[in-house]
Design an enzyme around this catalytic site. Structure first.
Site, PDB file in Angstrom:
ATOM      1  N   GLU A 134       0.834  -1.197   0.000  1.00  0.00           N
ATOM      2  CA  GLU A 134       0.000   0.000   0.000  1.00  0.00           C
ATOM      3  C   GLU A 134       0.874   1.256   0.000  1.00  0.00           C
ATOM      4  OE1 GLU A 134      -4.077   1.398   2.236  1.00  0.00           O
ATOM      5  OE2 GLU A 134      -2.421   0.747   3.488  1.00  0.00           O
ATOM      6  N   GLY A 268       3.504   2.043  10.571  1.00  0.00           N
ATOM      7  CA  GLY A 268       3.399   1.393  11.867  1.00  0.00           C
ATOM      8  C   GLY A 268       3.083  -0.074  11.712  1.00  0.00           C
ATOM      9  N   GLU A 271      -2.267  -3.949   7.081  1.00  0.00           N
ATOM     10  CA  GLU A 271      -3.364  -4.884   7.267  1.00  0.00           C
ATOM     11  C   GLU A 271      -3.477  -5.955   6.184  1.00  0.00           C
ATOM     12  OE1 GLU A 271      -5.227  -1.215   5.118  1.00  0.00           O
ATOM     13  OE2 GLU A 271      -3.680  -1.592   6.607  1.00  0.00           O
ATOM     14  N   HIS A 304      -6.320  -1.918  15.276  1.00  0.00           N
ATOM     15  CA  HIS A 304      -6.532  -1.171  14.029  1.00  0.00           C
ATOM     16  C   HIS A 304      -6.397  -2.089  12.819  1.00  0.00           C
ATOM     17  CE1 HIS A 304      -6.121   2.672  11.623  1.00  0.00           C
ATOM     18  NE2 HIS A 304      -5.598   1.807  10.775  1.00  0.00           N
ATOM     19  N   GLU A 305      -5.321  -2.874  12.798  1.00  0.00           N
ATOM     20  CA  GLU A 305      -5.086  -3.719  11.622  1.00  0.00           C
ATOM     21  C   GLU A 305      -6.122  -4.835  11.527  1.00  0.00           C
ATOM     22  OE1 GLU A 305      -3.060  -2.351   9.661  1.00  0.00           O
ATOM     23  OE2 GLU A 305      -2.363  -0.980  11.218  1.00  0.00           O
ATOM     24  N   HIS A 308      -9.382  -3.730  10.056  1.00  0.00           N
ATOM     25  CA  HIS A 308      -9.345  -3.625   8.594  1.00  0.00           C
ATOM     26  C   HIS A 308      -9.760  -4.922   7.894  1.00  0.00           C
ATOM     27  CE1 HIS A 308      -7.865   0.287   7.503  1.00  0.00           C
ATOM     28  NE2 HIS A 308      -6.761   0.192   8.211  1.00  0.00           N
TER      29      HIS A 308
END
Length: 856
Positions: A134, A268, A271, A304-305, A308
């Site tokens: 990404e 960081g 995903e 967070h990941e 996703h």
């Protein structure tokens, strides 16, 4: 043939399945590969266009549905990052298979298929091949339709030395000899997904035993000797996998889940479906020696990941302008999941600090709408900023709190179920929530998403029983262009549909009112005498509040201590924003700060600390002693009340507060006792690891670095090299940027280009630019070494490094910075750079106003 869009691929051919085999050579830093792509030819074509960058395509051909083979002549177009395959004949509409053999490099820029290195316990160098696709880097790893809407499934095989670990998105399904001491490892076909989610990692790694999370095998992959740091992240991941499955109402779509610690990583974490990659510091941890913010950061990023996997991977934006929704929603969900995992951390209260950062940027003339047109890869890379993550999350939270959590969640479930394995636009989400909630969600959110900025809501009393609310754009008006007016920003808003929640006392009875402020002003008849009113109850609204004098006095008389934590935070935050905007002075802010002398919440104190640190750079030298005296009067008694060490029953946030107060008293209050205590704590922590609370260990390291000498620096550098955990390593590294000695800073700058990892050095330099004494010196070095900085560091990190220029508030230095960037653009972060420069002008104006006023 019609002229091609330079950044969007033609739609004449669509992929549906990639059969990909790669063979990396870790020693030579190269790889070879083959790919067979099942495609649908949508109309007869004589040329196929797809993405490829830094690849050599040795052979390509198309196999038609009837078995006919069409040879392809390959032309690579580097500026557009494309491969043009001219066919030996016309491919008719229908199914076909595109074949290619290709070669590439394992680059050192932390993008695409790249190399990462680490030193083993025996001192030997080791190499890992890993990926970061990404936003638009899958094209560096294999020829592909590298656009989010071009979803397909992926069948991956890796040919690797038999002693190495190799993982990818799917579960391993076979391992067979491939000759010369190598094996061919094949993986299960993935779900239908975008190319930016493809991943493979090869190297001398260790894997934990799988944990069964309701049928999903969960593992952690890391460099050798670090598995003992894996349990905490695995516990977080298992808990949040279950929590997300319940919240979304849909089972985990990825099959298996591997969490992979990568020594060199530009972001960081990433995903990738079933194969999530992380910086080590955000995955490997000893919870006994880590601070609460360090644990919270790791917990947030893991959550967070995993968020996703549904929101982003299962349902994906159609094009990159929608990346904000992927990231904002994952930020929103990470915060909810962390709140569920550790309720005592009060994660939504802590989010106030992130929201403040977004509000500072969004008050600039150079802000942007959350969603804006994205054309080029540079545009896409520029989307990964505080407005995408933090503002996006904040407006989602505002909407959720206005609608209610259940109705909001029902809309999310409807959205995911309706668009599983597909692509969407932002309005699809609003329509789903609107259908579930019965509220005009699209109308409300369009006013927040498609225009930049946010309002300040003014409130005044009309007579005895009514209130008038007014909205206007809040602007850091001091941030005007120093060399004359610039072209107005057409993306700025002047009116929003504001979900306002008020708490008030009317005729002695407390109550709550909700309204949509959808006009410049609105009157509210409350039917009785208004004793006091609080606008933005709960502190969740993404707007500032300005009270009339009488209403402010009534609220203060009611008692700041009677407000909720986030409400107290917002009152402080709004006042400091007024200082930046020129509507209040440092003295005004310090006057309010004195009312917080009995404050006991760490989030409020962290906002105080950030504000005092800003003013510490702004007040003139002639008034610095007075400023420090005021800070001591606020912080030192609070620190004494807490005591020098935590009690056994003390909660995490109170422990963290002790460290914050030590920093405020020692650095901004120049309290000699606090400085001496920090040095004592530093010595004790080194002499007997584990004997000092981690919050105090981290605070002491910072205080000693900002007040220390060359010998302290040498010891800090030694401790950086010998760190037992990634968190300790980062603490020691970033402390090196805080020394105020010229020779020490010169050494730090040299090491940033020669020794420190390229994933970390830009952030060290950002801290060094913010150094009150050394910032101008660091800026001169950055300017002189600009080419080397850009050559060495990942492209996405350059504009993050430059965030530090906002602290350079001397007008001569600021003019030099502006002149330099007028001739040295940063295309992958042009908007963010403009914001850094404007924030710098705000800081310059604050410093000039304080000098003219005589300081605090």
């Amino acid at each position: 043939m019609p002229e091609l869009d330079p950044y969007r691929l033609p739609t004449t051919v669509s992929p549906s399945r990639y059969t990909l085999e790669l063979e990396p050579d870790l020693d030579a830093a190269t790889f070879t590969g083959t790919v067979a792509i099942d495609v649908t030819v949508n109309e007869p074509v004589e040329q196929i266009v797809l993405n490829a960058l830094e690849l050599e395509i040795d052979e390509a051909w198309v196999e038609l549905g009837d078995g006919e083979r069409l040879e392809a002549t390959v032309t690579l177009d580097e500026p557009t990052e494309r491969a043009h395959l001219s066919l030996s004949g016309s491919a008719p509409a229908g199914p076909a298979v595109l074949h290619a053999r290709f070669r590439g490099i394992l680059n050192d820029k932390l993008s695409g298929f790249y190399r990462s290195t680490f030193v083993g316990d025996d001192g030997s160098p080791n190499v890992i091949a890993t990926t970061q696709m990404e936003a638009t880097y899958a094209r560096k790893a294999f020829p592909c339709w590298d656009e989010p809407a071009a979803k397909a499934t992926f069948v991956v095989s890796l040919v690797v030395p038999e002693e190495l670990v190799a993982v990818s998105n799917g579960a391993e399904v076979s391992r067979e000899p491939a000759g010369a001491g190598k094996v061919r490892v094949s993986y299960a076909e993935t779900m239908k997904m975008s190319t930016y989610l493809v991943a493979f990692v090869v190297g001398p790694m260790e894997i934990t035993d799988p944990i069964d999370v309701d049928g999903t095998p969960l593992r952690l992959v890391c460099p050798p000797g670090k598995k003992h740091l894996a349990p905490y992240a695995l516990d977080v991941a298992a808990a949040c996998l279950r929590w997300f499955t319940e919240y979304y109402g849909i089972g985990y779509p990825g099959g298996k889940m591997d969490l992979i610690a990568v020594p060199d990583f530009a972001f960081g974490a990433m995903e990738n479906t079933g194969c999530i990659t992380f910086r080590e510091v955000l995955l490997l941890v000893d919870p006994e020696s880590a601070t609460t913010p360090e644990l919270m950061a790791l917990t947030d990023v893991v959550n967070h990941e995993i968020a996703h996997m549904w929101f982003g991977n299962l349902v994906t934006m159609g094009w990159w302008e929608g990346i904000w929704l992927n990231e904002a929603f994952a930020t929103f969900m990470e915060t909810k999941a962390t709140e569920a995992y550790r309720p005592g951390w009060q994660r939504w209260v802590e989010f106030g600090l992130s929201r403040s950062q977004a509000m500072e940027v969004d008050a600039l003339d150079s802000t942007r709408p959350i969603e804006f047109p994205v054309v080029s890869p540079d545009d896409a890379e520029g989307m990964f900023d505080v407005l995408t993550y933090e503002k996006g999350c904040a407006v989602l939270r505002m909407l959720e709190q206005y609608l209610g959590e259940d109705r909001f969640r029902d809309g999310i479930r409807l959205y995911l179920a309706s668009h599983a394995y597909g692509n969407t636009q932002t309005t699809d989400l609003w329509d789903a929530i609107e259908a579930a909630a019965g509220e005009p969600v699209r109308k409300i959110m369009d006013s927040w998403i498609y225009q930049g900025g946010y309002p300040i809501v003014g409130v005044e009393q009309l007579g005895d029983t009514s209130l008038r609310l007014r909205q206007e754009r809040f602007r850091l008006s001091a941030a005007t262009a120093p060399d004359g007016p610039e072209t107005p920003n057409p993306g700025l808003g002047d009116e929003w549909i504001v979900p306002v929640v008020l708490r008030m006392s009317v005729d002695g009875v407390e109550r709550t009112e909700r309204l949509l402020l959808d006009a410049p002003e609105s009157d509210l008849d409350l039917g009785g005498h208004v004793d006091w009113v609080l606008v933005n109850e709960g502190g969740h609204g993404f707007y500032r509040v300005r009270y009339s004098g009488a209403l402010r006095s009534a609220l203060v008389a009611h008692g700041v201590g009677s407000l909720d934590i986030l409400e107290r935070y917002c009152l402080l935050d709004d006042t400091f924003a007024s200082v930046q905007a020129g509507a209040a002075s440092a003295a005004d802010f310090l006057g309010l700060a004195r009312a917080y002398a009995d404050e006991t919440d760490v989030a409020v104190w962290k906002r105080l600390s950030d504000s005092l640190g800003y003013l510490d750079r702004s007040v003139p030298d002639s008034k610095r002693d007075g400023f420090a005296s005021t800070v001591r009067a606020i912080a030192a008694p609070a620190l004494r009340r807490l005591g020098s060490s935590p009690s056994t029953d003390e909660d995490d946030r109170t422990r963290e507060l002790r460290g914050v107060l030590l920093i405020v008293a020692a650095l901004y209050g120049t309290d000699k006792d606090a400085v001496a205590e920090a040095r004592r704590l530093r010595e004790a922590a080194i002499a007997e690891p584990g004997s000092i609370d981690p919050a105090l260990v981290a605070a002491a390291a910072r205080v000693v670095s900002e007040t220390g000498d060359v010998s302290d620096f040498e010891r800090g550098l030694e401790r950086y090299h010998a760190a037992a955990t990634p968190q300790e390593e980062m603490r020691e590294l970033y402390s090196l940027g805080r020394y105020r000695d010229d020779a020490v800073m010169d050494r730090v700058l040299e090491l940033s280009l020669t020794e420190f990892r390229t994933q970390n050095a830009p952030y060290l330099l950002r801290i060094a630019l913010q150094n009150r004494e050394q910032g101008p010196r660091v800026w001169r070095w950055v300017r002189q070494n600009w080419d080397a900085v850009n050559e060495r560091f990942p492209s996405n990190s350059i504009v993050r490094l430059l965030d530090g220029i906002a602290a350079l508030d001397d007008e001569k230095v600021a003019a030099d910075v502006r002149a330099f960037f007028a001739e040295h653009p940063v295309p992958q972060g042009a908007q963010q750079l403009a914001q850094h420069l404007e924030r710098q002008q705000v800081a310059v104006a604050v410093r000039q106003r304080e000098a003219a006023a005589g300081g605090a």
